[in-house]
Scaffold this active site. Structure first.
Site, mmCIF file in Angstrom:
data_model
loop_
_atom_site.group_PDB
_atom_site.id
_atom_site.type_symbol
_atom_site.label_atom_id
_atom_site.label_comp_id
_atom_site.label_asym_id
_atom_site.label_seq_id
_atom_site.Cartn_x
_atom_site.Cartn_y
_atom_site.Cartn_z
ATOM 1 N N CYS A 40 -30.506 -42.087 15.951
ATOM 2 C CA CYS A 40 -29.456 -42.424 17.108
ATOM 3 C C CYS A 40 -28.071 -42.350 16.033
ATOM 4 O O CYS A 40 -27.885 -42.713 14.640
ATOM 5 C CB CYS A 40 -29.555 -42.595 18.137
ATOM 6 N N ASP A 95 -25.354 -43.550 16.805
ATOM 7 C CA ASP A 95 -24.805 -44.639 17.734
ATOM 8 C C ASP A 95 -24.559 -45.928 16.043
ATOM 9 O O ASP A 95 -25.303 -45.802 15.671
ATOM 10 C CB ASP A 95 -25.913 -45.587 18.325
ATOM 11 N N ARG A 131 -24.391 -48.064 15.815
ATOM 12 C CA ARG A 131 -24.954 -50.224 15.956
ATOM 13 C C ARG A 131 -26.493 -50.047 15.572
ATOM 14 O O ARG A 131 -27.292 -51.419 15.556
ATOM 15 C CB ARG A 131 -25.587 -50.451 17.780
ATOM 16 N N HIS A 163 -33.612 -46.134 20.264
ATOM 17 C CA HIS A 163 -33.549 -47.296 20.109
ATOM 18 C C HIS A 163 -33.129 -47.966 21.861
ATOM 19 O O HIS A 163 -32.510 -46.546 22.338
ATOM 20 C CB HIS A 163 -31.869 -47.697 19.260
ATOM 21 N N CYS A 192 -29.864 -46.806 24.365
ATOM 22 C CA CYS A 192 -29.704 -45.709 24.337
ATOM 23 C C CYS A 192 -28.427 -44.704 25.002
ATOM 24 O O CYS A 192 -28.943 -44.745 26.169
ATOM 25 C CB CYS A 192 -30.461 -45.060 23.244
HETATM 26 ZN ZN ZN Z 1 -28.001 -43.724 21.095
#
Ligand code: ZN
Length: 204
Positions: free
Chosen positions: A40, A42, A44, A96, A99
């Site tokens: 992803c 993302d 993080r 994750h 998400c």
């Molecule tokens: Zn995500």
């Protein structure tokens, strides 16, 4: 502008050279990663850091909700290059928990283009509606949908012609499904590893 980032970059490069003077020259000469990471976007979920790999060791493709859509030219280009040229041995599809992309697929709100991008997740949701509805807790339902999305993407990767052709050539290639926890930094292996064409149909 962005002086802090530029300073960080100089410090990082200097640190690498101090620890290993030939580090960058080796990377200029070749890259030979054994792994492709499909994860992803993302912020993080930093791919290399999570698995402790240096530049040159992990080929990375990231998009919202770690999808492997069989019509997406960007993902397909990455897949073909990593399988046929780099000859990676492992493809890691890594979702994750928490998400936002997966959550956005099923919350009923309208956001624009992203609603189209995450449409495959609504299909996963539809296909597993019984299992998901049986979970009383909303958080548990989202966690399970995140896992099921990873499994679906493993299936997409493993059934792609680039991967099927690699197996037909006798190339070693394993496709794995993992989920990363933002809360503790740990990866969970969903144990859906596909090592050849016969494994694909066994996936839920
Ligand atoms: Zn995500």
């Amino acid at each position: 502008m962005l002086d802090e980032l530029k300073t960080n970059n100089r410090n990082w490069a200097a640190g690498k050279v101090a620890a290993d003077p030939g580090f960058f020259q080796r990377l200029v000469d070749q890259q030979a990663p054994k792994y492709l990471w499909i994860g992803c976007s993302d912020s993080r979920v930093p791919a290399n850091e999570i698995v402790g790999l240096d530049p040159g060791e992990l080929f990375v493709h990231r998009n919202v909700a770690n999808l492997a859509p069989p019509q997406d030219a960007n993902y397909l280009s990455v897949l073909q290059f990593s399988v046929e040229v780099l000859k990676v041995e492992h493809i890691l599809v890594v979702g994750h928990y928490g998400c936002g992309g997966v959550a956005a697929a099923v919350d009923g709100k309208r956001r624009g283009l992203i609603d189209h991008w995450v449409h495959p997740i609504r299909e996963v949701h539809h296909d597993h509606k019984h299992e998901l509805d049986a979970l009383a807790d909303e958080g548990a339902r989202l966690d399970r949908l995140i896992e099921l999305n990873v499994i679906r993407q493993v299936k997409n990767v493993a059934s792609d012609v680039f991967v099927q052709d690699a197996w037909a050539r006798g190339q070693t290639l394993n496709v794995h499904g993992w989920v990363y926890s933002l809360a503790n930094g740990l990866v969970t292996d969903l144990n859906v590893t596909v090592t050849g064409p016969d494994d694909v149909d066994k996936l839920p």
